[in-house]
Design a protein around this motif. Sequence first.
Motif, PDB file in Angstrom:
ATOM      1  N   ARG A  43       7.205   2.566  -6.752  1.00 35.28           N
ATOM      2  CA  ARG A  43       7.299   2.448  -8.287  1.00 35.28           C
ATOM      3  C   ARG A  43       6.441   1.341  -9.166  1.00 35.28           C
ATOM      4  NH1 ARG A  43       9.461   0.062 -12.782  1.00 35.28           N
ATOM      5  NH2 ARG A  43      10.720  -1.312 -12.172  1.00 35.28           N
ATOM      6  N   GLN A  44       6.190   0.405  -9.098  1.00 31.17           N
ATOM      7  CA  GLN A  44       5.386  -0.163  -8.976  1.00 31.17           C
ATOM      8  C   GLN A  44       3.881   0.080  -8.619  1.00 31.17           C
ATOM      9  OE1 GLN A  44       8.116  -2.291  -7.985  1.00 31.17           O
ATOM     10  NE2 GLN A  44       8.993  -2.938 -10.270  1.00 31.17           N
ATOM     11  N   PHE A  45       3.716   0.039  -7.437  1.00 28.45           N
ATOM     12  CA  PHE A  45       2.997   0.821  -7.066  1.00 28.45           C
ATOM     13  C   PHE A  45       2.117   1.714  -7.075  1.00 28.45           C
ATOM     14  CE2 PHE A  45       3.815  -2.374  -3.203  1.00 28.45           C
ATOM     15  CZ  PHE A  45       4.143  -3.223  -3.653  1.00 28.45           C
ATOM     16  N   GLU A  46       3.010   2.469  -7.763  1.00 32.35           N
ATOM     17  CA  GLU A  46       2.400   3.747  -7.474  1.00 32.35           C
ATOM     18  C   GLU A  46       2.266   4.193  -8.755  1.00 32.35           C
ATOM     19  OE1 GLU A  46       5.322   6.927  -6.088  1.00 32.35           O
ATOM     20  OE2 GLU A  46       4.127   7.036  -4.177  1.00 32.35           O
ATOM     21  N   SER A  47       2.575   2.723 -10.083  1.00 32.39           N
ATOM     22  CA  SER A  47       1.963   2.609 -11.123  1.00 32.39           C
ATOM     23  C   SER A  47       0.230   2.839 -11.764  1.00 32.39           C
ATOM     24  CB  SER A  47       2.957   1.799 -12.159  1.00 32.39           C
ATOM     25  OG  SER A  47       2.751   0.804 -11.890  1.00 32.39           O
ATOM     26  N   MET A  48       0.096   1.508 -10.617  1.00 27.36           N
ATOM     27  CA  MET A  48      -1.523   1.838 -10.607  1.00 27.36           C
ATOM     28  C   MET A  48      -2.756   2.988 -10.894  1.00 27.36           C
ATOM     29  SD  MET A  48      -1.276  -1.855  -7.803  1.00 27.36           S
ATOM     30  CE  MET A  48      -2.496  -2.602  -8.358  1.00 27.36           C
ATOM     31  N   ARG A  49      -3.204   2.668 -11.442  1.00 28.16           N
ATOM     32  CA  ARG A  49      -4.754   3.605 -11.331  1.00 28.16           C
ATOM     33  C   ARG A  49      -5.053   3.563  -9.968  1.00 28.16           C
ATOM     34  NH1 ARG A  49     -10.677   2.707 -13.845  1.00 28.16           N
ATOM     35  NH2 ARG A  49     -11.463   4.635 -13.400  1.00 28.16           N
ATOM     36  N   GLN A  50      -5.213   5.478  -9.711  1.00 22.70           N
ATOM     37  CA  GLN A  50      -5.514   5.571  -8.312  1.00 22.70           C
ATOM     38  C   GLN A  50      -6.747   4.253  -8.076  1.00 22.70           C
ATOM     39  OE1 GLN A  50      -4.186   8.133  -6.869  1.00 22.70           O
ATOM     40  NE2 GLN A  50      -6.513   7.996  -4.360  1.00 22.70           N
ATOM     41  N   GLY A  51      -6.856   4.033  -6.645  1.00 23.71           N
ATOM     42  CA  GLY A  51      -7.729   3.134  -5.892  1.00 23.71           C
ATOM     43  C   GLY A  51      -8.090   1.538  -6.521  1.00 23.71           C
ATOM     44  N   SER A  52      -6.256   1.407  -7.186  1.00 25.43           N
ATOM     45  CA  SER A  52      -6.453  -0.147  -7.270  1.00 25.43           C
ATOM     46  C   SER A  52      -6.163  -0.901  -6.084  1.00 25.43           C
ATOM     47  CB  SER A  52      -5.586  -0.095  -8.553  1.00 25.43           C
ATOM     48  OG  SER A  52      -6.369   0.744 -10.120  1.00 25.43           O
ATOM     49  N   VAL A  53      -6.099  -1.769  -6.604  1.00 23.98           N
ATOM     50  CA  VAL A  53      -5.998  -3.144  -5.157  1.00 23.98           C
ATOM     51  C   VAL A  53      -4.479  -3.958  -5.842  1.00 23.98           C
ATOM     52  CG1 VAL A  53      -6.695  -5.312  -4.417  1.00 23.98           C
ATOM     53  CG2 VAL A  53      -8.540  -3.011  -5.278  1.00 23.98           C
ATOM     54  N   VAL A  54      -4.121  -3.721  -4.161  1.00 28.16           N
ATOM     55  CA  VAL A  54      -3.075  -5.552  -4.226  1.00 28.16           C
ATOM     56  C   VAL A  54      -3.232  -6.806  -3.372  1.00 28.16           C
ATOM     57  CG1 VAL A  54      -0.772  -5.531  -3.967  1.00 28.16           C
ATOM     58  CG2 VAL A  54      -1.375  -3.397  -5.044  1.00 28.16           C
ATOM     59  N   VAL A  55      -3.503  -7.833  -3.571  1.00 25.34           N
ATOM     60  CA  VAL A  55      -3.976  -8.269  -2.912  1.00 25.34           C
ATOM     61  C   VAL A  55      -2.256  -9.571  -2.623  1.00 25.34           C
ATOM     62  CG1 VAL A  55      -4.918 -10.757  -1.708  1.00 25.34           C
ATOM     63  CG2 VAL A  55      -5.989  -8.935  -2.951  1.00 25.34           C
ATOM     64  N   LEU A  56      -1.556  -9.722  -1.501  1.00 27.38           N
ATOM     65  CA  LEU A  56      -0.726 -10.093  -1.190  1.00 27.38           C
ATOM     66  C   LEU A  56      -0.971 -11.545  -0.671  1.00 27.38           C
ATOM     67  CD1 LEU A  56       3.057 -10.289  -0.629  1.00 27.38           C
ATOM     68  CD2 LEU A  56       2.648  -8.965   1.325  1.00 27.38           C
ATOM     69  N   ALA A  57      -0.189 -12.527  -0.300  1.00 28.40           N
ATOM     70  CA  ALA A  57      -1.232 -14.225  -0.102  1.00 28.40           C
ATOM     71  C   ALA A  57      -0.150 -14.709  -0.687  1.00 28.40           C
ATOM     72  CB  ALA A  57      -2.295 -14.671  -1.580  1.00 28.40           C
ATOM     73  N   SER A  58       0.971 -13.966  -1.014  1.00 28.58           N
ATOM     74  CA  SER A  58       2.102 -15.494  -0.656  1.00 28.58           C
ATOM     75  C   SER A  58       3.208 -15.587   0.332  1.00 28.58           C
ATOM     76  CB  SER A  58       3.301 -16.254  -2.282  1.00 28.58           C
ATOM     77  OG  SER A  58       3.630 -14.727  -2.562  1.00 28.58           O
ATOM     78  N   ARG A  59       3.838 -14.815   0.384  1.00 25.68           N
ATOM     79  CA  ARG A  59       5.548 -14.173   1.290  1.00 25.68           C
ATOM     80  C   ARG A  59       6.046 -13.173   0.866  1.00 25.68           C
ATOM     81  NH1 ARG A  59       4.129 -18.655   2.393  1.00 25.68           N
ATOM     82  NH2 ARG A  59       5.596 -20.253   2.273  1.00 25.68           N
ATOM     83  N   ALA A  60       5.699 -12.747   2.350  1.00 29.40           N
ATOM     84  CA  ALA A  60       5.357 -10.671   2.141  1.00 29.40           C
ATOM     85  C   ALA A  60       7.180 -10.642   2.530  1.00 29.40           C
ATOM     86  CB  ALA A  60       5.572 -10.429   3.488  1.00 29.40           C
ATOM     87  N   ALA A  61       8.012 -10.873   1.442  1.00 38.76           N
ATOM     88  CA  ALA A  61       9.586 -10.779   0.866  1.00 38.76           C
ATOM     89  C   ALA A  61       9.739  -9.947  -0.125  1.00 38.76           C
ATOM     90  CB  ALA A  61      10.547 -11.737   1.203  1.00 38.76           C
ATOM     91  N   LEU A  62       8.936 -10.722  -0.893  1.00 40.46           N
ATOM     92  CA  LEU A  62       7.527 -10.048  -2.144  1.00 40.46           C
ATOM     93  C   LEU A  62       8.080  -9.169  -2.261  1.00 40.46           C
ATOM     94  CD1 LEU A  62       5.499 -12.560  -3.978  1.00 40.46           C
ATOM     95  CD2 LEU A  62       7.727 -12.487  -4.208  1.00 40.46           C
ATOM     96  N   VAL A  63       7.741  -8.093  -1.943  1.00 45.01           N
ATOM     97  CA  VAL A  63       7.615  -6.883  -1.605  1.00 45.01           C
ATOM     98  C   VAL A  63       8.537  -5.909  -1.062  1.00 45.01           C
ATOM     99  CG1 VAL A  63       5.284  -7.292  -2.189  1.00 45.01           C
ATOM    100  CG2 VAL A  63       5.548  -6.624   0.186  1.00 45.01           C
ATOM    101  N   ASN A  64       8.595  -4.955  -1.135  1.00 43.55           N
ATOM    102  CA  ASN A  64       9.040  -3.796  -0.093  1.00 43.55           C
ATOM    103  C   ASN A  64       7.594  -3.229   0.826  1.00 43.55           C
ATOM    104  OD1 ASN A  64       9.879  -1.134   1.004  1.00 43.55           O
ATOM    105  ND2 ASN A  64      12.126  -1.074  -0.356  1.00 43.55           N
ATOM    106  N   PHE A  65       8.304  -4.210   2.031  1.00 42.74           N
ATOM    107  CA  PHE A  65       6.653  -4.036   2.741  1.00 42.74           C
ATOM    108  C   PHE A  65       6.527  -2.429   3.054  1.00 42.74           C
ATOM    109  CE2 PHE A  65       4.238  -5.048   6.310  1.00 42.74           C
ATOM    110  CZ  PHE A  65       2.872  -6.126   5.471  1.00 42.74           C
TER     111      PHE A  65
END
Length: 352
Positions: free
Chosen positions: A230-252
């Motif tokens: 839901r959060q990722f698809e709410s971003m503008r097309q082609g936007s960037v996410v950088v995961l740098a702390s802990r993978a468990a934050l996200v539904n991988f």
Amino acid sequence: MSSMPANEGVILLDPHPRRIDRIFDEPTKRRLERLGRVLWHDGSLASAEHIDRHLPQAIALIGQSPLDKARLDRAPHLRAVFNVESNFLPNLDYAECHRRGIPVLSTAPVYARPVAEMVLGMAISLARRMHEADAALRAGREFKGDNHDSFLLSGKPLALIGFGNLGRALLPLLRPFSREILVHDPWVHPSVLREMDVIPASLDGCFTRARVVFLLAANTSENTGQIGRRQFESMRQGSVVVLASRAALVNFPELLAVAASGHIRAGIDVWPEEPIPKDEPGRATPNTLLQAHRAGSVPEIQPLIGQLVVDDLENILAGLPPQRCQRAVLETVTKLRSIPVGAWSLSDTRRP
């Protein structure tokens, strides 16, 4: 806790998986040896017998040995515990240490700057597709100037999810790019964020407003798997996410699926399972820039671990508060879920 002259007390070393020569240079070793009788154990986990034998004379423990209440009862002179693995692990009784006035400290701050530099580089590469252009050129199918979906970080809204050591190290690196820097961190009061000239924002607001979202928060009992499709698809097309702390934050799997769809581009440095399995689906997911949990692994910062430890131990033995390491805060530390591969729990007092 009874008193003992510092130079008569024992300083116990149990730094595994760190190696002593990597985290203590010679001048720092000499400084430490002036503070007490140092037992330089290295190369493996210290045995339960070794720890139990020396706890009654210990004034400091540098390492990740389990410390339940029974062990703390046998350590009447203990003045400080330093975690040099650089996470707050479930290996000790934080409430009991707090009750006894024993600070539990982590050397995590030394990793903030190298990780911050790396994640900024990943964001720029993803925005401009630098890594893909390099791979294409090597394969003889260069982009030939095709930048139709590249974008600048300059002037774009940027968001930080988590505002601890890493978020605060990244902030000054982002200032030249944008005045619209959003921060979501439920453990930091919005007034504190405003005083630092950032914009307090909801979790969902960070994703809907920002062109680049940096995921920097610690994993806790409250946020595991909180961020997903839901959060990722709410971003503008082609936007960037950088995961740098802990993978468990996200539904991988959902992060990978939205990247594979082309809706976002994802930079990933941390993984649900490490070492990363050979059949990890992320290895073959398009629109990603992948690293193997190496953002903080810069050799030149390793001696800073020992320097921070000795700086703070000098202060503590002089009756002053620690100022260099990160101190465990009782109200939040028990919510952390930072358990690296092979870590032990509070009950694991019988060690090799």
